[in-house]
Scaffold this motif. Structure first.
Motif, PDB file in Angstrom:
ATOM      1  N   PRO A  79       0.810  -1.221   0.000  1.00 36.95           N
ATOM      2  CA  PRO A  79       0.000   0.000   0.000  1.00 36.95           C
ATOM      3  C   PRO A  79       0.843   1.271   0.000  1.00 36.95           C
ATOM      4  N   GLY A  80       0.253   2.343  -0.488  1.00 34.53           N
ATOM      5  CA  GLY A  80       0.942   3.628  -0.534  1.00 34.53           C
ATOM      6  C   GLY A  80       0.185   4.585  -1.431  1.00 34.53           C
ATOM      7  N   GLY A  81       0.904   5.592  -1.951  1.00 37.89           N
ATOM      8  CA  GLY A  81       0.243   6.563  -2.811  1.00 37.89           C
ATOM      9  C   GLY A  81       1.201   7.646  -3.273  1.00 37.89           C
ATOM     10  N   LYS A  82       0.632   8.678  -3.864  1.00 33.22           N
ATOM     11  CA  LYS A  82       1.426   9.752  -4.481  1.00 33.22           C
ATOM     12  C   LYS A  82       2.065  10.671  -3.441  1.00 33.22           C
ATOM     13  N   VAL A  83       3.287  11.103  -3.756  1.00 32.20           N
ATOM     14  CA  VAL A  83       3.987  12.094  -2.953  1.00 32.20           C
ATOM     15  C   VAL A  83       3.437  13.465  -3.348  1.00 32.20           C
ATOM     16  N   GLU A  84       3.015  14.225  -2.356  1.00 33.02           N
ATOM     17  CA  GLU A  84       2.471  15.563  -2.619  1.00 33.02           C
ATOM     18  C   GLU A  84       3.613  16.571  -2.751  1.00 33.02           C
ATOM     19  N   PRO A  85       3.374  17.691  -3.472  1.00 32.25           N
ATOM     20  CA  PRO A  85       4.417  18.717  -3.600  1.00 32.25           C
ATOM     21  C   PRO A  85       4.928  19.175  -2.233  1.00 32.25           C
ATOM     22  N   GLY A  86       6.247  19.255  -2.082  1.00 35.10           N
ATOM     23  CA  GLY A  86       6.856  19.688  -0.842  1.00 35.10           C
ATOM     24  C   GLY A  86       6.982  18.609   0.222  1.00 35.10           C
ATOM     25  N   GLU A  87       6.537  17.405  -0.088  1.00 31.30           N
ATOM     26  CA  GLU A  87       6.548  16.299   0.873  1.00 31.30           C
ATOM     27  C   GLU A  87       7.711  15.362   0.551  1.00 31.30           C
ATOM     28  N   THR A  88       8.387  14.848   1.567  1.00 31.82           N
ATOM     29  CA  THR A  88       9.429  13.845   1.317  1.00 31.82           C
ATOM     30  C   THR A  88       8.758  12.500   1.051  1.00 31.82           C
ATOM     31  N   GLU A  89       9.489  11.574   0.427  1.00 32.56           N
ATOM     32  CA  GLU A  89       8.950  10.238   0.189  1.00 32.56           C
ATOM     33  C   GLU A  89       8.600   9.554   1.505  1.00 32.56           C
ATOM     34  N   GLU A  90       9.451   9.737   2.514  1.00 29.51           N
ATOM     35  CA  GLU A  90       9.206   9.108   3.819  1.00 29.51           C
ATOM     36  C   GLU A  90       7.898   9.604   4.432  1.00 29.51           C
ATOM     37  N   ARG A  91       7.709  10.929   4.453  1.00 28.46           N
ATOM     38  CA  ARG A  91       6.484  11.494   5.045  1.00 28.46           C
ATOM     39  C   ARG A  91       5.256  11.087   4.232  1.00 28.46           C
ATOM     40  N   ALA A  92       5.391  11.049   2.910  1.00 23.54           N
ATOM     41  CA  ALA A  92       4.262  10.635   2.065  1.00 23.54           C
ATOM     42  C   ALA A  92       3.849   9.203   2.396  1.00 23.54           C
ATOM     43  N   LEU A  93       4.836   8.326   2.540  1.00 21.42           N
ATOM     44  CA  LEU A  93       4.520   6.933   2.848  1.00 21.42           C
ATOM     45  C   LEU A  93       3.823   6.831   4.204  1.00 21.42           C
ATOM     46  N   GLU A  94       4.337   7.521   5.192  1.00 20.47           N
ATOM     47  CA  GLU A  94       3.731   7.473   6.526  1.00 20.47           C
ATOM     48  C   GLU A  94       2.302   8.009   6.496  1.00 20.47           C
ATOM     49  N   ARG A  95       2.073   9.101   5.744  1.00 22.97           N
ATOM     50  CA  ARG A  95       0.714   9.667   5.615  1.00 22.97           C
ATOM     51  C   ARG A  95      -0.207   8.685   4.902  1.00 22.97           C
ATOM     52  N   GLU A  96       0.270   8.104   3.785  1.00 21.75           N
ATOM     53  CA  GLU A  96      -0.562   7.179   3.011  1.00 21.75           C
ATOM     54  C   GLU A  96      -0.938   5.934   3.818  1.00 21.75           C
ATOM     55  N   LEU A  97       0.000   5.410   4.606  1.00 21.12           N
ATOM     56  CA  LEU A  97      -0.313   4.235   5.418  1.00 21.12           C
ATOM     57  C   LEU A  97      -1.335   4.580   6.498  1.00 21.12           C
ATOM     58  N   ARG A  98      -1.274   5.810   7.013  1.00 27.42           N
ATOM     59  CA  ARG A  98      -2.278   6.269   7.979  1.00 27.42           C
ATOM     60  C   ARG A  98      -3.652   6.351   7.296  1.00 27.42           C
ATOM     61  N   GLU A  99      -3.690   6.947   6.087  1.00 25.71           N
ATOM     62  CA  GLU A  99      -4.964   7.129   5.372  1.00 25.71           C
ATOM     63  C   GLU A  99      -5.546   5.804   4.882  1.00 25.71           C
ATOM     64  N   GLU A 100      -4.698   4.938   4.316  1.00 24.01           N
ATOM     65  CA  GLU A 100      -5.193   3.703   3.704  1.00 24.01           C
ATOM     66  C   GLU A 100      -5.428   2.579   4.699  1.00 24.01           C
ATOM     67  N   LEU A 101      -4.654   2.562   5.797  1.00 25.94           N
ATOM     68  CA  LEU A 101      -4.704   1.425   6.723  1.00 25.94           C
ATOM     69  C   LEU A 101      -5.056   1.804   8.158  1.00 25.94           C
ATOM     70  N   GLY A 102      -5.016   3.102   8.485  1.00 23.80           N
ATOM     71  CA  GLY A 102      -5.325   3.539   9.839  1.00 23.80           C
ATOM     72  C   GLY A 102      -4.245   3.209  10.855  1.00 23.80           C
ATOM     73  N   VAL A 103      -2.980   3.157  10.410  1.00 22.24           N
ATOM     74  CA  VAL A 103      -1.873   2.824  11.321  1.00 22.24           C
ATOM     75  C   VAL A 103      -0.814   3.915  11.322  1.00 22.24           C
ATOM     76  N   GLU A 104      -0.020   3.918  12.375  1.00 19.18           N
ATOM     77  CA  GLU A 104       1.174   4.755  12.422  1.00 19.18           C
ATOM     78  C   GLU A 104       2.347   3.865  12.047  1.00 19.18           C
ATOM     79  N   ALA A 105       3.153   4.335  11.105  1.00 19.34           N
ATOM     80  CA  ALA A 105       4.298   3.564  10.626  1.00 19.34           C
ATOM     81  C   ALA A 105       5.473   4.508  10.433  1.00 19.34           C
ATOM     82  N   ARG A 106       6.676   3.932  10.376  1.00 15.44           N
ATOM     83  CA  ARG A 106       7.881   4.715  10.128  1.00 15.44           C
ATOM     84  C   ARG A 106       8.564   4.164   8.885  1.00 15.44           C
ATOM     85  N   ALA A 107       8.842   5.047   7.918  1.00 13.00           N
ATOM     86  CA  ALA A 107       9.604   4.654   6.731  1.00 13.00           C
ATOM     87  C   ALA A 107      11.047   4.393   7.161  1.00 13.00           C
TER      88      ALA A 107
END
Length: 129
Positions: free
Chosen positions: A35-63
């Motif tokens: 799971p994952g998704g698109k990196v938004e402008p101004g966002e790092t890949e790590e932060r995008a992944l952590e945000r997407e996992l929160r949105e798609e799965l409802g969890v806190e994760a660390r890249a």
């Protein structure tokens, strides 16, 4: 053409990795992915992944770190896969997926992966071993 980055997360917990079954679009429905998704402008890949996992799965994760390779999903869209660790929560299929499975090393071939996600499976051995 500007390239947009999509990040996928190989979410690891207790020696297993999370796989998610797509519901859409029709061409990939029923196939499994990280799971994952698109990196938004101004966002790092790590932060995008952590945000997407929160949105798609409802969890806190660390890249943790990027896995080898990158794939053109379609023109202008490039997929990069990352290892991530589950920090808090129990994953639920909130968006884009209808099933989740935790897979150990011996179970990785039990689901029909999307091709680009399948290509990273050999790199998971070290994470799951």
């Amino acid at each position: 053409m500007e390239i947009r980055i999509v990040v996928g997360g190989a979410l690891v917990h207790q020696g297993r990795v999370l796989a998610a079954r797509r519901t859409a679009p029709a061409a990939v429905a029923g196939y499994w992915e990280f799971p994952g998704g698109k990196v938004e402008p101004g966002e790092t890949e790590e932060r995008a992944l952590e945000r997407e996992l929160r949105e798609e799965l409802g969890v806190e994760a660390r890249a943790l770190h990027r896995l080898p390779g990158s794939w053109e999903v379609r023109p202008g869209l490039e997929l990069r896969l990352w290892a991530a660790e589950l920090i808090e929560g129990e994953p639920r299929p909130l968006e884009d997926h209808d099933q989740l499975r935790w897979l150990g090393l011996a179970e990785l071939d039990e689901v029909p992966w999307l091709e680009h996600d399948r290509e990273v499976l050999p790199h998971l051995a070290a994470l799951l071993g």
